[in-house]
Design an enzyme around this catalytic site. Structure first.
Site, PDB file in Angstrom:
ATOM      1  N   GLY A  13      22.490  15.821 -53.817  1.00 40.34           N
ATOM      2  CA  GLY A  13      22.784  17.209 -53.443  1.00 40.34           C
ATOM      3  C   GLY A  13      24.184  17.566 -53.873  1.00 40.34           C
ATOM      4  N   MET A  17      29.756  21.293 -51.164  1.00 42.10           N
ATOM      5  CA  MET A  17      30.115  20.184 -50.277  1.00 42.10           C
ATOM      6  C   MET A  17      29.788  18.839 -50.908  1.00 42.10           C
ATOM      7  SD  MET A  17      31.599  20.808 -47.318  1.00 42.10           S
ATOM      8  CE  MET A  17      31.084  19.476 -46.225  1.00 42.10           C
ATOM      9  N   ARG A  38      18.430  17.862 -57.567  1.00 37.70           N
ATOM     10  CA  ARG A  38      17.067  18.235 -57.970  1.00 37.70           C
ATOM     11  C   ARG A  38      17.073  18.982 -59.294  1.00 37.70           C
ATOM     12  NH1 ARG A  38      13.664  21.926 -53.901  1.00 37.70           N
ATOM     13  NH2 ARG A  38      15.396  23.305 -54.448  1.00 37.70           N
ATOM     14  N   SER A 132      33.337  16.835 -40.947  1.00 44.70           N
ATOM     15  CA  SER A 132      34.045  18.071 -40.623  1.00 44.70           C
ATOM     16  C   SER A 132      35.237  18.280 -41.531  1.00 44.70           C
ATOM     17  CB  SER A 132      34.522  18.051 -39.165  1.00 44.70           C
ATOM     18  OG  SER A 132      35.228  19.228 -38.859  1.00 44.70           O
ATOM     19  N   GLY A 133      35.496  19.536 -41.826  1.00 41.77           N
ATOM     20  CA  GLY A 133      36.654  19.882 -42.642  1.00 41.77           C
ATOM     21  C   GLY A 133      36.345  20.877 -43.735  1.00 41.77           C
ATOM     22  N   LYS A 186      29.388  15.512 -33.605  1.00 47.14           N
ATOM     23  CA  LYS A 186      29.735  16.602 -34.529  1.00 47.14           C
ATOM     24  C   LYS A 186      29.278  17.945 -33.961  1.00 47.14           C
ATOM     25  CE  LYS A 186      30.978  18.585 -38.457  1.00 47.14           C
ATOM     26  NZ  LYS A 186      30.305  19.885 -38.497  1.00 47.14           N
ATOM     27  N   HIS A 189      31.769  18.880 -31.372  1.00 44.61           N
ATOM     28  CA  HIS A 189      32.973  19.296 -32.113  1.00 44.61           C
ATOM     29  C   HIS A 189      32.858  20.761 -32.517  1.00 44.61           C
ATOM     30  CE1 HIS A 189      34.719  20.265 -36.053  1.00 44.61           C
ATOM     31  NE2 HIS A 189      35.718  19.460 -35.759  1.00 44.61           N
ATOM     32  N   ASN A 190      31.708  21.143 -33.076  1.00 42.81           N
ATOM     33  CA  ASN A 190      31.535  22.520 -33.519  1.00 42.81           C
ATOM     34  C   ASN A 190      31.503  23.484 -32.344  1.00 42.81           C
ATOM     35  OD1 ASN A 190      31.255  21.234 -35.983  1.00 42.81           O
ATOM     36  ND2 ASN A 190      29.563  22.512 -36.655  1.00 42.81           N
ATOM     37  N   GLU A 193      34.935  24.094 -31.455  1.00 43.24           N
ATOM     38  CA  GLU A 193      35.467  24.972 -32.508  1.00 43.24           C
ATOM     39  C   GLU A 193      35.143  26.437 -32.212  1.00 43.24           C
ATOM     40  OE1 GLU A 193      34.000  25.761 -36.991  1.00 43.24           O
ATOM     41  OE2 GLU A 193      34.546  23.679 -36.570  1.00 43.24           O
ATOM     42  N   TYR A 194      33.914  26.719 -31.793  1.00 42.96           N
ATOM     43  CA  TYR A 194      33.541  28.088 -31.406  1.00 42.96           C
ATOM     44  C   TYR A 194      34.482  28.602 -30.319  1.00 42.96           C
ATOM     45  CZ  TYR A 194      28.938  28.633 -33.730  1.00 42.96           C
ATOM     46  OH  TYR A 194      27.918  28.809 -34.623  1.00 42.96           O
ATOM     47  N   LYS A 264      26.020  29.523 -37.497  1.00 40.34           N
ATOM     48  CA  LYS A 264      25.050  28.676 -38.197  1.00 40.34           C
ATOM     49  C   LYS A 264      24.229  27.802 -37.262  1.00 40.34           C
ATOM     50  CE  LYS A 264      27.175  28.513 -42.765  1.00 40.34           C
ATOM     51  NZ  LYS A 264      27.659  27.640 -43.864  1.00 40.34           N
ATOM     52  N   ARG A 291      29.867  36.051 -30.172  1.00 42.04           N
ATOM     53  CA  ARG A 291      29.408  36.289 -31.547  1.00 42.04           C
ATOM     54  C   ARG A 291      28.093  37.052 -31.544  1.00 42.04           C
ATOM     55  NH1 ARG A 291      30.754  31.161 -35.522  1.00 42.04           N
ATOM     56  NH2 ARG A 291      32.739  30.545 -34.592  1.00 42.04           N
ATOM     57  N   ARG A 449      16.834  29.163  -1.944  1.00 39.22           N
ATOM     58  CA  ARG A 449      15.766  28.396  -2.595  1.00 39.22           C
ATOM     59  C   ARG A 449      14.791  27.824  -1.562  1.00 39.22           C
ATOM     60  NH1 ARG A 449      17.103  23.879  -5.069  1.00 39.22           N
ATOM     61  NH2 ARG A 449      15.508  24.008  -6.701  1.00 39.22           N
TER      62      ARG A 449
END
Length: 484
Positions: A13, A17, A38, A132-133, A186, A189-190, A193-194, A264, A291, A449
């Site tokens: 690929g 990236m 491909r 990441s990066g 990961k 981590h994201n 980040e948000y 994403k 968002r 309840r």
């Protein structure tokens, strides 16, 4: 012409990236890199643009496998989903037991668990590795979060250490844990980040609306903040974004960009997984929801004339307010990381991963988007107390919150009075106050309840499980836990 030695690592690929990661690998001593895409046209472009890399190209999977030394090791850099499964199937058909397939994309960790289990049956190692990066990190040195087997790490570890970012002399990579552990970390981590990005955006919005300062002036503020305890990659680039002037209009670029933020999926995954684990990540959740709200133009337009505060907002001391915002940003940032590590701890328990929290903070110090000065303090906190119940309670962070919480409260109050949305600031403060409360209104929720669903409750003064007959004589009786 001498025969070229086989490659010790391959990349499948070759979009931006993948190409950058292949170039990074090829630039490190001891690595020879096989490449496959491909569409061979993209492979040829990479060869033409970077002949110095000494890539070994392949036109099909069999040729790619033949070009690799054993144990064959290949990193997949393709779009997550069915494309990843298709590549895995192709590699499994040409690889042998003991070989290693690495998924370097942003895969959902449960997919990685499924894939690792399936591939393991063939004797091939499957590794989910969070990288990441962004494009620059892939080329210059990312933070890398690999999972997978101990056997795979023996071969893969030296290769990944060769390309990872370096912080304070240490490569920003560690063996996170087995099967889906790397992609899980990961994902979190994201999510952090948000939250970090949303908090910075709220800080900018409050300063701009409260003081009337221009984006360029606020850029100077962020640049100054980046020299202190808020020093981080995101604070640094925020100053650069705010300084940018649009070439077409001469306006600040931030005023020309449409105020609808994309996503994403990893932020949503973080929140969904936290709900399943029963872990409150309210700051991260509000960042994801912010968002979503920004991307509802029709609703926002319809609601634009709804009533707001009746009094105009004025500041007696704009400079003092800016300092309050700085402190509120730092306090809220601590909450975001604390919530993220709570989720990592819960995930490790649920899936039986031996994740070392201090090591995770250490590898986030370089290469990744959330790299920041205070990650050292997180590493130290878990080194001092590996069983730390909540990051907020570590001495360093306790002291930081103690000196910032009054400013934090003033900012949230000011935002509410002015009608300026600050969901990440305010939810982070609510979480902090909920965490430190000696008693929460959950007691009333439990009563409700039990009233409508006979869900039972426990008492503070005696052992057992109880249910109240809410009609008639209203007596309490001991019972077994409800199945409702």
């Amino acid at each position: 012409m001498p025969e070229q030695s086989p490659a010790n690592i391959g990349v499948v690929g070759l979009a931006v990236m993948g190409s950058n990661l292949a170039r990074n690998l090829a630039s490190r001593e001891g690595n020879t890199v096989a490449v496959f895409n491909r569409s061979y046209e993209r492979t040829q472009t990479l060869l033409d643009e970077h002949p110095e890399a000494g890539f070994i190209p392949a036109k099909d999977y069999q040729e790619f496998a033949t070009s690799l030394s054993k144990p064959r090791t290949a990193i997949i850099m393709v779009q997550a989903g069915r494309g990843t499964d298709a590549v895995i199937d192709e590699l499994v058909s040409v690889f042998e037991p003991g070989d290693i397939i690495v998924d370097g994309g942003n895969a959902l960790f449960t997919d990685t668990i499924r894939r690792e289990k399936a591939v393991r049956e063939s004797g091939i190692n499957f590794v989910g590795a969070g990288i990441s990066g962004g494009e620059e990190g892939a080329l210059r040195g990312p933070s890398i979060m690999p999972g997978g087997s101990d056997e795979a790490w023996v071969t893969l570890g030296p290769i990944l250490r060769s390309i990872a970012a370096v912080a304070e002399g240490e490569p920003c990579v560690t063996h996170v844990g087995h099967d889906g552990a790397g992609h899980f970390v990961k994902m979190v981590h994201n999510g952090i980040e948000y939250a970090d990005m949303q908090l910075i955006a709220e800080a900018y919005d409050l300063i701009r609306r409260g003081t009337g300062k221009s984006p360029a002036e606020i850029a100077d503020i962020f640049a100054q903040w980046n020299e202190g305890e808020l020093q981080s990659y995101l604070i640094e680039i925020t100053a650069e974004v705010l300084r940018q002037v649009d070439a077409d209009t001469g306006k600040p670029l931030v005023d020309v960009i449409l105020d609808q933020a994309g996503a994403k999926g990893t932020g949503a995954w973080t929140v969904q997984t936290a709900l399943e684990l029963g872990i409150p990540v309210s700051g991260i959740a509000e960042a994801v929801f912010a968002r979503s709200l920004s991307s509802k133009p029709a609703q926002r337009a319809a609601a634009s004339d709804l009533p707001g505060p009746s009094d105009a907002w004025g500041l007696d001391d704009p400079d003092a307010f800016v300092e309050d915002v700085r402190q509120a940003l730092y306090a809220s940032k601590i909450v975001a990381y604390s919530q993220g590590f709570d989720e990592i701890i819960a995930g490790a328990q649920q899936y039986e991963w031996d994740i070392k929290k201090g090591d995770i903070a250490a590898i986030w110090r370089g290469g990744c988007i959330i790299r920041a000065q205070f990650l050292n303090r997180i590493t130290e906190a878990y080194a001092d107390d590996p069983d730390l119940v909540a990051l907020l309670t570590a001495p360093y962070f306790r002291e930081a919150i103690e000196r910032t919480q009054e400013a934090w409260r003033r900012v949230v109050v000011a935002a509410a009075k002015a009608g300026i949305p600050s969901p990440a600031f305010s939810s982070s403060l609510a979480y902090y106050d909920g965490l430190r409360a000696d008693r929460l209104p959950a007691a009333l929720v439990q009563g409700q309840r039990d009233f409508f669903g006979a869900h039972t409750y426990k008492r503070v003064d005696k052992d057992g499980v109880f249910h109240t007959l809410w009609s008639g004589n209203r007596t309490e009786i001991a019972t077994t836990p409800s199945t409702h």
